[in-house]
Design a protein around this motif. Structure first.
Motif, PDB file in Angstrom:
ATOM      1  N   PHE A   1       0.857  -1.039   0.134  1.00 38.37           N
ATOM      2  CA  PHE A   1      -0.322   0.495  -0.201  1.00 38.37           C
ATOM      3  C   PHE A   1       0.855   1.366  -0.560  1.00 38.37           C
ATOM      4  CE2 PHE A   1      -2.684   3.081   1.597  1.00 38.37           C
ATOM      5  CZ  PHE A   1      -4.363   3.031   1.197  1.00 38.37           C
ATOM      6  N   HIS A   2       1.052   1.925  -1.189  1.00 34.03           N
ATOM      7  CA  HIS A   2       1.674   3.320  -1.257  1.00 34.03           C
ATOM      8  C   HIS A   2       0.814   4.408  -1.389  1.00 34.03           C
ATOM      9  CE1 HIS A   2       5.604   4.510  -2.793  1.00 34.03           C
ATOM     10  NE2 HIS A   2       4.812   5.045  -3.981  1.00 34.03           N
ATOM     11  N   CYS A   3       1.714   5.422  -0.703  1.00 30.34           N
ATOM     12  CA  CYS A   3       0.742   6.662  -1.519  1.00 30.34           C
ATOM     13  C   CYS A   3       2.212   7.754  -1.887  1.00 30.34           C
ATOM     14  CB  CYS A   3       0.584   7.473   0.283  1.00 30.34           C
ATOM     15  SG  CYS A   3      -0.829   6.486   0.880  1.00 30.34           S
ATOM     16  N   ILE A   4       1.376   8.348  -2.456  1.00 34.14           N
ATOM     17  CA  ILE A   4       1.752  10.202  -3.164  1.00 34.14           C
ATOM     18  C   ILE A   4       1.366  11.196  -2.098  1.00 34.14           C
ATOM     19  CG2 ILE A   4       2.061  11.499  -5.077  1.00 34.14           C
ATOM     20  CD1 ILE A   4       2.601   9.141  -6.738  1.00 34.14           C
TER      21      ILE A   4
ATOM     22  N   VAL B   1       4.384  16.750  -6.761  1.00 34.83           N
ATOM     23  CA  VAL B   1       4.474  15.317  -5.521  1.00 34.83           C
ATOM     24  C   VAL B   1       5.845  15.783  -4.787  1.00 34.83           C
ATOM     25  CG1 VAL B   1       5.758  12.797  -5.626  1.00 34.83           C
ATOM     26  CG2 VAL B   1       4.485  13.162  -7.662  1.00 34.83           C
ATOM     27  N   ILE B   2       5.490  16.109  -3.464  1.00 33.66           N
ATOM     28  CA  ILE B   2       6.298  16.466  -2.204  1.00 33.66           C
ATOM     29  C   ILE B   2       6.340  15.001  -1.733  1.00 33.66           C
ATOM     30  CG2 ILE B   2       5.118  18.701  -1.747  1.00 33.66           C
ATOM     31  CD1 ILE B   2       3.618  17.433   0.505  1.00 33.66           C
ATOM     32  N   TYR B   3       6.261  13.931  -1.492  1.00 32.36           N
ATOM     33  CA  TYR B   3       6.717  12.836  -0.614  1.00 32.36           C
ATOM     34  C   TYR B   3       6.107  11.656  -1.231  1.00 32.36           C
ATOM     35  CZ  TYR B   3       8.690  10.521   3.482  1.00 32.36           C
ATOM     36  OH  TYR B   3       9.231   9.245   4.305  1.00 32.36           O
ATOM     37  N   ARG B   4       5.837  10.201  -1.473  1.00 32.03           N
ATOM     38  CA  ARG B   4       5.540   9.106  -1.467  1.00 32.03           C
ATOM     39  C   ARG B   4       6.153   7.977  -0.663  1.00 32.03           C
ATOM     40  NH1 ARG B   4       8.501   7.172  -6.744  1.00 32.03           N
ATOM     41  NH2 ARG B   4       7.195   5.228  -6.621  1.00 32.03           N
ATOM     42  N   GLN B   5       5.562   7.091  -0.569  1.00 33.27           N
ATOM     43  CA  GLN B   5       5.914   5.820   1.082  1.00 33.27           C
ATOM     44  C   GLN B   5       5.283   4.635   0.775  1.00 33.27           C
ATOM     45  OE1 GLN B   5       7.706   7.058   5.016  1.00 33.27           O
ATOM     46  NE2 GLN B   5       6.296   5.286   5.344  1.00 33.27           N
ATOM     47  N   THR B   6       5.688   3.551   0.752  1.00 34.98           N
ATOM     48  CA  THR B   6       4.673   2.824   0.653  1.00 34.98           C
ATOM     49  C   THR B   6       4.982   2.289   2.381  1.00 34.98           C
ATOM     50  OG1 THR B   6       5.680   1.663  -0.887  1.00 34.98           O
ATOM     51  CG2 THR B   6       5.009   0.139   1.419  1.00 34.98           C
TER      52      THR B   6
ATOM     53  N   LEU C   1      -3.823  13.758  -1.346  1.00 40.61           N
ATOM     54  CA  LEU C   1      -2.897  12.306  -1.674  1.00 40.61           C
ATOM     55  C   LEU C   1      -3.145  11.265  -2.479  1.00 40.61           C
ATOM     56  CD1 LEU C   1      -3.303   9.312   0.981  1.00 40.61           C
ATOM     57  CD2 LEU C   1      -4.485  11.912   1.771  1.00 40.61           C
ATOM     58  N   MET C   2      -2.720  10.484  -3.097  1.00 39.30           N
ATOM     59  CA  MET C   2      -3.553   9.367  -4.138  1.00 39.30           C
ATOM     60  C   MET C   2      -2.960   8.247  -3.191  1.00 39.30           C
ATOM     61  SD  MET C   2      -2.250  10.862  -7.946  1.00 39.30           S
ATOM     62  CE  MET C   2      -3.518   9.566  -9.015  1.00 39.30           C
TER      63      MET C   2
END
Length: 224
Positions: free
Chosen positions: A125-128, A136-141, A169-170
């Motif tokens: 489950f990953h978020c942008i 995009v300022i950050y992304r993380q699983t 967020l997405m």
């Protein structure tokens, strides 16, 4: 002993630790990547041979796996490490050249995450996280494992969103089966994320399920 003599006598890792990555020569950087020499040659000797193979270090980006393995002392493992390092550098350079990554539609976001999520054997489950300009300022699983409402808790998602000052967020998760059709759990998780976002004031723009070379946008399909 002179400072440059001290530097010259040190192993690449020690030199990096003592003087920083900028102090290393190109051959020493390659030596750190390939890690070991052979029974008869030091790692630096092999690293120098790799550098001398090319007229300029930039030409390394065009070398194939087979071409690298033709260099004496380089097998599949070392060639793979070199290619991985070169590719990572290319990807970093590509991102650096862009001012910002802007998400205008689901396809823009999918292009960013598809290479990482499409072929995993476990659900991720990953978020942008985006600013007010959809940059995009950050992304993380955030979670790894079977997706269900008890594991994917809005608290963890929006805690990170608040920490990064995200405006929206997405969310993404992959289906290892390759079929991106949403399950009842997928829809329940999405509903809870939308409700939490509405309360906090951070919009869930989409929840996208990634399959094998295809995806489903729950927003586009009208699920929320």
């Amino acid at each position: 002993m002179l400072a440059n003599e001290i530097l010259g006598s040190e192993k690449p890792r020690e030199k990096l630790q003592n003087y920083g990555i900028e102090s290393l020569s190109t051959s020493e950087l390659v030596a750190i990547i390939i890690e070991t020499g052979t029974k008869n040659e030091s790692v630096l000797t092999i690293a120098n041979r790799i550098i001398m193979k090319f007229k300029h270090v930039a030409e390394m980006q065009y070398a194939s796996l087979e071409e690298l393995q033709l260099i004496n002392g380089i097998g599949l493992a070392k060639a793979s490490k070199i290619m991985a390092a070169v590719e990572l550098g290319k990807r970093i350079s590509l991102v650096t050249e862009r001012e910002e990554i802007v998400i205008r539609c689901p396809d823009d976001a999918v292009k960013l995450v598809m290479p990482e999520l499409a072929f995993l054997f476990q659900e991720h489950f990953h978020c942008i996280f985006l600013n007010t300009k959809n940059q995009v300022i950050y992304r993380q699983t955030i979670f790894v494992g079977g997706l269900n409402a008890s594991i994917v808790h809005p608290r963890e998602v929006f805690r990170l969103a608040l920490r990064k000052s995200a405006a929206s967020l997405m969310c993404f998760h992959n289906h290892p089966s390759g079929d991106p059709s949403p399950s009842s759990e997928d829809l329940l998780v999405t509903k809870r994320l939308v409700e939490a976002g509405n309360i906090i004031g951070i919009t869930l723009l989409d929840h996208i399920i990634i399959g094998k070379n295809k995806y489903i946008s729950l927003k586009e399909k009208g699920y929320f």
